[in-house]
Design an enzyme around this catalytic site. Structure first.
Site: not given
Ligand code: OAD
Length: 228
Positions: A88-89, A104, A171-172
């Site tokens: 959302v940034d 999102h 993304t996880s």
């Molecule tokens: P997550 O917090 O679930 O996952 C973050 C991912 O980033 C993980 O797989 C980490 O290993 C990886 N990561 C960490 N540091 C990193 C780096 N320096 N470079 C690359 N990757 C790195 O976040 P999202 O998958 O984005 O929704 O979560 C999905 C949604 O859940 C978000 O959009 C948000 C959240 O609840 C809402 O708020 C609606």
């Protein structure tokens, strides 16, 4: 020009200093998702929800795009790059990417609680109780909360279904429908995954895992695509 589609998540912005959600020290460890990011939470305690997003917005205004965001712009020299982001940034925008779809919502915008078509820029970082839309109803963060529909998902699926190359960054792959977009990638398109940790993506061939952070990982991607 070949179409390169990126699906980005919170890890994309981690090196800019924004916290991810599900890692150790992530936002969902400190906050209850239901309390701050669901329609039920909003009904229960608006001021808590507004404070949570105000804090996120304040931090965002103090951060900058990182090397990963900037290098994705460089890829536009060779590819038609589409960024489908769960973030959302506005760091992809500030880096200069041309085609961005927010799944999102957007932190720097607010929306009417009466008419979802009324979307505004937030002035500064604070959205407060008593901030009203032009029809007189309370403004809420322009964020897709848990339990809400994802209006951009159909457009995202169409974009992904036309990908020549698909790249997943930071993304996880835990949250649907966003994580399900991988099922729209054409069989012929290679899939790259840039993440320092293991991401659960089973059953796909042609996957190239680049187990690095976004900044370094996008550089590796660019090198590999140039030498392909
Ligand atoms: P997550 O917090 O679930 O996952 C973050 C991912 O980033 C993980 O797989 C980490 O290993 C990886 N990561 C960490 N540091 C990193 C780096 N320096 N470079 C690359 N990757 C790195 O976040 P999202 O998958 O984005 O929704 O979560 C999905 C949604 O859940 C978000 O959009 C948000 C959240 O609840 C809402 O708020 C609606």
């Amino acid at each position: 020009m070949k179409k390169l589609v990126v699906l980005s998540g919170a890890g994309m912005s981690a090196e800019s200093g924004l916290r991810t959600f599900r890692e150790m020290g992530g936002l969902w460890e400190e906050y209850d998702v239901y309390e701050v990011a669901s329609p039920g939470g909003w009904e229960k305690d608006r001021s808590l929800v507004l404070r949570f997003y105000n804090e996120r917005r304040k931090q965002l205004l103090e951060t900058e795009p990182n090397r990963g965001h900037l290098d994705l712009v460089e890829l536009e020299q060779d590819f038609e790059v589409w960024i489908v982001t769960q973030n959302v940034d506005d760091l992809h925008e500030r880096a200069g990417s041309s085609r961005i779809l927010h799944l999102h919502g957007e932190l720097l915008k607010s929306r009417s609680t009466l008419d979802p078509n009324l979307v505004y820029d937030v002035d500064g970082w604070k959205l407060e109780e008593g901030d009203l839309c032009e029809k007189g109803s309370q403004l809420r963060p322009h964020i897709v909360w848990f339990g809400e529909a994802v209006p951009a998902i159909e457009e995202a699926a169409r974009i992904v279904s036309e990908a020549d190359i698909f790249v997943i960054i930071g993304t996880s792959m835990n949250v649907y429908p966003a994580a399900g977009l991988i099922n729209y990638v054409p069989d012929s398109a290679p899939i790259y995954v840039i993440d320092p940790n293991e991401v659960p993506i089973a059953g796909h061939q042609r996957i190239r895992i680049i187990q690095k952070g976004a900044g370094e990982g996008v550089q590796v991607l660019i090198d590999e695509l140039r030498n392909a």
